[in-house]
Scaffold this active site. Structure first.
Site, PDB file in Angstrom:
ATOM      1  N   ALA A  64       0.853  -1.179   0.000  1.00 36.13           N
ATOM      2  CA  ALA A  64       0.000   0.000   0.000  1.00 36.13           C
ATOM      3  C   ALA A  64       0.893   1.235   0.000  1.00 36.13           C
ATOM      4  O   ALA A  64       2.031   1.185   0.479  1.00 36.13           O
ATOM      5  CB  ALA A  64      -0.888  -0.010   1.239  1.00 36.13           C
ATOM      6  N   GLY A 107       0.634  -5.179   0.734  1.00 33.98           N
ATOM      7  CA  GLY A 107      -0.483  -5.280  -0.202  1.00 33.98           C
ATOM      8  C   GLY A 107      -0.049  -5.838  -1.556  1.00 33.98           C
ATOM      9  O   GLY A 107      -0.865  -6.428  -2.272  1.00 33.98           O
ATOM     10  N   GLU A 110      -0.113  -9.478  -1.091  1.00 33.35           N
ATOM     11  CA  GLU A 110      -1.535  -9.865  -1.008  1.00 33.35           C
ATOM     12  C   GLU A 110      -2.184  -9.838  -2.389  1.00 33.35           C
ATOM     13  O   GLU A 110      -2.977 -10.715  -2.729  1.00 33.35           O
ATOM     14  CB  GLU A 110      -2.271  -8.924  -0.039  1.00 33.35           C
ATOM     15  N   GLU A 130       4.126  -5.283   7.204  1.00 33.94           N
ATOM     16  CA  GLU A 130       3.252  -4.318   7.899  1.00 33.94           C
ATOM     17  C   GLU A 130       3.615  -4.163   9.369  1.00 33.94           C
ATOM     18  O   GLU A 130       3.455  -3.093   9.959  1.00 33.94           O
ATOM     19  CB  GLU A 130       1.779  -4.757   7.784  1.00 33.94           C
TER      20      GLU A 130
HETATM   21  N1  DAK Z   1       4.563   3.394  -0.463  1.00 26.33           N
HETATM   22  C1  DAK Z   1       4.964   4.574  -0.974  1.00 26.33           C
HETATM   23  N2  DAK Z   1       6.170   4.768  -1.548  1.00 26.33           N
HETATM   24  C2  DAK Z   1       6.998   3.706  -1.606  1.00 26.33           C
HETATM   25  C3  DAK Z   1       6.650   2.440  -1.092  1.00 26.33           C
HETATM   26  C4  DAK Z   1       5.354   2.300  -0.495  1.00 26.33           C
HETATM   27  N3  DAK Z   1       4.907   1.136  -0.017  1.00 26.33           N
HETATM   28  N4  DAK Z   1       7.676   1.589  -1.284  1.00 26.33           N
HETATM   29  C5  DAK Z   1       8.624   2.311  -1.906  1.00 26.33           C
HETATM   30  N5  DAK Z   1       8.228   3.576  -2.104  1.00 26.33           N
HETATM   31  C6  DAK Z   1       8.950   4.665  -2.730  1.00 26.33           C
HETATM   32  C7  DAK Z   1      10.071   5.180  -1.823  1.00 26.33           C
HETATM   33  O1  DAK Z   1       9.541   6.109  -0.886  1.00 26.33           O
HETATM   34  C8  DAK Z   1      10.989   5.819  -2.843  1.00 26.33           C
HETATM   35  O2  DAK Z   1      10.455   7.074  -3.220  1.00 26.33           O
HETATM   36  P1  DAK Z   1      11.320   8.455  -3.014  1.00 26.33           P
HETATM   37  O3  DAK Z   1      11.662   8.486  -1.580  1.00 26.33           O
HETATM   38  O4  DAK Z   1      12.505   8.239  -3.911  1.00 26.33           O
HETATM   39  O5  DAK Z   1      10.386   9.524  -3.482  1.00 26.33           O
HETATM   40  C9  DAK Z   1      10.864   4.915  -4.041  1.00 26.33           C
HETATM   41  O6  DAK Z   1       9.652   4.216  -3.880  1.00 26.33           O
HETATM   42  C10 DAK Z   1      11.999   3.905  -4.141  1.00 26.33           C
HETATM   43  O7  DAK Z   1      12.045   3.196  -2.909  1.00 26.33           O
HETATM   44  P2  DAK Z   1      13.407   3.026  -2.061  1.00 26.33           P
HETATM   45  O8  DAK Z   1      14.318   4.172  -2.300  1.00 26.33           O
HETATM   46  O9  DAK Z   1      13.011   2.739  -0.664  1.00 26.33           O
HETATM   47  O10 DAK Z   1      14.004   1.732  -2.764  1.00 26.33           O
HETATM   48  P3  DAK Z   1      14.960   0.629  -2.111  1.00 26.33           P
HETATM   49  O11 DAK Z   1      15.384  -0.245  -3.242  1.00 26.33           O
HETATM   50  O12 DAK Z   1      15.992   1.259  -1.251  1.00 26.33           O
HETATM   51  O13 DAK Z   1      14.010  -0.212  -1.138  1.00 26.33           O
HETATM   52  C11 DAK Z   1      12.004  -1.407  -0.524  1.00 26.33           C
HETATM   53  C12 DAK Z   1      12.970  -0.958  -1.672  1.00 26.33           C
HETATM   54  C13 DAK Z   1      10.794  -2.110  -1.214  1.00 26.33           C
HETATM   55  C14 DAK Z   1      12.697  -2.435   0.373  1.00 26.33           C
HETATM   56  C15 DAK Z   1      11.560  -0.180   0.297  1.00 26.33           C
HETATM   57  O14 DAK Z   1      11.105   0.819  -0.610  1.00 26.33           O
HETATM   58  C16 DAK Z   1      10.464  -0.498   1.267  1.00 26.33           C
HETATM   59  O15 DAK Z   1      10.716  -1.055   2.330  1.00 26.33           O
HETATM   60  N6  DAK Z   1       9.240  -0.076   0.934  1.00 26.33           N
HETATM   61  C17 DAK Z   1       8.087  -0.217   1.825  1.00 26.33           C
HETATM   62  C18 DAK Z   1       7.576  -1.633   1.862  1.00 26.33           C
HETATM   63  C19 DAK Z   1       6.432  -1.794   2.825  1.00 26.33           C
HETATM   64  O16 DAK Z   1       6.549  -1.597   4.042  1.00 26.33           O
HETATM   65  N7  DAK Z   1       5.271  -2.204   2.321  1.00 26.33           N
HETATM   66  C20 DAK Z   1       4.113  -2.482   3.115  1.00 26.33           C
HETATM   67  C21 DAK Z   1       3.211  -1.265   3.206  1.00 26.33           C
HETATM   68  S1  DAK Z   1       1.789  -1.573   4.250  1.00 26.33           S
HETATM   69  C22 DAK Z   1      -5.814  -2.960   3.249  1.00 26.33           C
HETATM   70  C23 DAK Z   1      -5.215  -3.389   2.090  1.00 26.33           C
HETATM   71  C24 DAK Z   1      -3.831  -3.417   1.986  1.00 26.33           C
HETATM   72  C25 DAK Z   1      -3.027  -2.987   3.009  1.00 26.33           C
HETATM   73  C26 DAK Z   1      -3.638  -2.560   4.169  1.00 26.33           C
HETATM   74  C27 DAK Z   1      -5.015  -2.557   4.294  1.00 26.33           C
HETATM   75  N8  DAK Z   1      -7.222  -2.955   3.375  1.00 26.33           N
HETATM   76  C28 DAK Z   1      -8.083  -3.354   2.274  1.00 26.33           C
HETATM   77  C29 DAK Z   1      -7.838  -2.609   4.631  1.00 26.33           C
HETATM   78  C30 DAK Z   1      -1.586  -3.011   2.829  1.00 26.33           C
HETATM   79  C31 DAK Z   1      -0.680  -2.440   3.646  1.00 26.33           C
HETATM   80  C32 DAK Z   1       0.726  -2.385   3.230  1.00 26.33           C
HETATM   81  O17 DAK Z   1       1.115  -2.853   2.187  1.00 26.33           O
END
Ligand code: DAK
Length: 256
Positions: A64, A107, A110, A130
């Site tokens: 997400a 997400g 998922e 998450e």
């Molecule tokens: N959201 C927004 N931006 C993101 C992102 C994300 N999830 N993942 C990466 N980016 C952005 C980064 O902010 C960066 O943008 P700038 O800062 O350059 O503007 C760009 O993408 C490149 O990312 P990185 O610089 O971080 O790249 P790296 O290769 O260093 O790292 C990484 C890649 C995938 C390991 C890292 O970006 C990372 O950890 N990202 C976050 C992963 C994460 O935590 N995902 C889970 C999010 S929570 C629901 C449905 C679904 C959900 C909830 C409820 N309902 C129906 C109720 C889902 C929740 C989630 O997914």
């Protein structure tokens, strides 16, 4: 025209490619809305028999959109248009194949698990991080992951937030094949075309019966299977399949 994905028709197969590279295909409201619309359109198109969903080489989807999540409070979450998009994505009833390269996190993992078949590039990483944000999976990540990989690995992934690589995902049964990353989409398309050539009603009911196995007891599942099997016995495509076998020719299925 969708802004966050590309849609391509390849005979009876529709290829949907997520395209928000600046955010590693993070699933924001716009992308989820466009994906739901693209799947609804594929559902409504009788010429489309299967869909392949993919992202980029670096990321299938990194979850997400965290920047968007930061702006939502509890009321915002309850009225969130993304919920409706997820519902639409879940209801897609044609065969859906995910071709996953790079990150499939939160997400994104998922979303991949919504697919009926997952093909992964060797560099794919699957995870539910998450917990690192103080939350937990919210789009099937506890339910579908556990059913796919079993209790111990699902607990480990969800409670530590640590991702697994493609080989681990293959061993655990989360994906059915791994390929070199440059061939992931090609392999998924091959599988989609193979399915698209089968009798559509049989494919549809077989998918439904297999999904039933995930959420019902054995006796109910067997009952559903028997009903579905009996229904197919009355179809023209069954007659055609058997006749084609006897005539030693390829069947011409018409979805009837
Ligand atoms: N959201 C927004 N931006 C993101 C992102 C994300 N999830 N993942 C990466 N980016 C952005 C980064 O902010 C960066 O943008 P700038 O800062 O350059 O503007 C760009 O993408 C490149 O990312 P990185 O610089 O971080 O790249 P790296 O290769 O260093 O790292 C990484 C890649 C995938 C390991 C890292 O970006 C990372 O950890 N990202 C976050 C992963 C994460 O935590 N995902 C889970 C999010 S929570 C629901 C449905 C679904 C959900 C909830 C409820 N309902 C129906 C109720 C889902 C929740 C989630 O997914």
């Amino acid at each position: 025209m969708p802004q966050t994905l590309a849609v391509e028709q390849l005979q009876a197969v529709r290829l949907i490619t997520l395209q928000r590279p600046q955010a590693l295909n993070a699933l924001n409201t716009e992308l989820l809305g466009e994906l739901a619309a693209a799947l609804s359109a594929a559902e409504a198109d009788p010429e489309t028999r299967a869909v392949v969903l993919t992202g980029s080489r670096k990321a299938f989807a990194a979850g997400a959109d965290i920047k968007e999540m930061a702006e939502r409070d509890l009321v915002g979450i309850l009225n969130d248009p993304r919920q409706a998009s997820w519902q639409t994505i879940t209801r897609f009833s044609k065969p859906l194949i995910a071709a996953v390269n790079g990150f499939a996190l939160g997400g994104g993992c998922e979303l991949a698990m919504h697919a009926d078949i997952l093909i992964a590039g060797e560099d794919a990483r699957f995870g539910q991080p998450e917990i690192n944000l103080g939350i937990m999976p919210g789009a099937g990540g506890t339910q579908r992951l556990l059913r796919a990989v079993g209790k111990s690995l699902a607990m480990q992934m969800v409670l530590t937030g640590e991702a697994i690589d493609a080989r681990h995902a293959l061993r655990a049964g989360l994906v059915s094949e791994i390929t070199q990353p440059e061939f992931t989409v090609e392999r998924a398309l091959q599988i989609a075309h193979a399915i698209a050539a089968k009798a559509p009603l049989a494919v549809r009911l077989a998918k439904e019966a297999l999904l039933k196995a995930m959420d019902t007891d054995l006796a109910s599942g067997l009952r559903f299977e028997r009903h579905a099997f009996t229904l197919l016995a009355g179809t023209a495509d069954r007659d055609e399949g058997i006749r084609a076998f006897q005539d030693k020719r390829a069947p011409q299925f018409r979805g009837q």
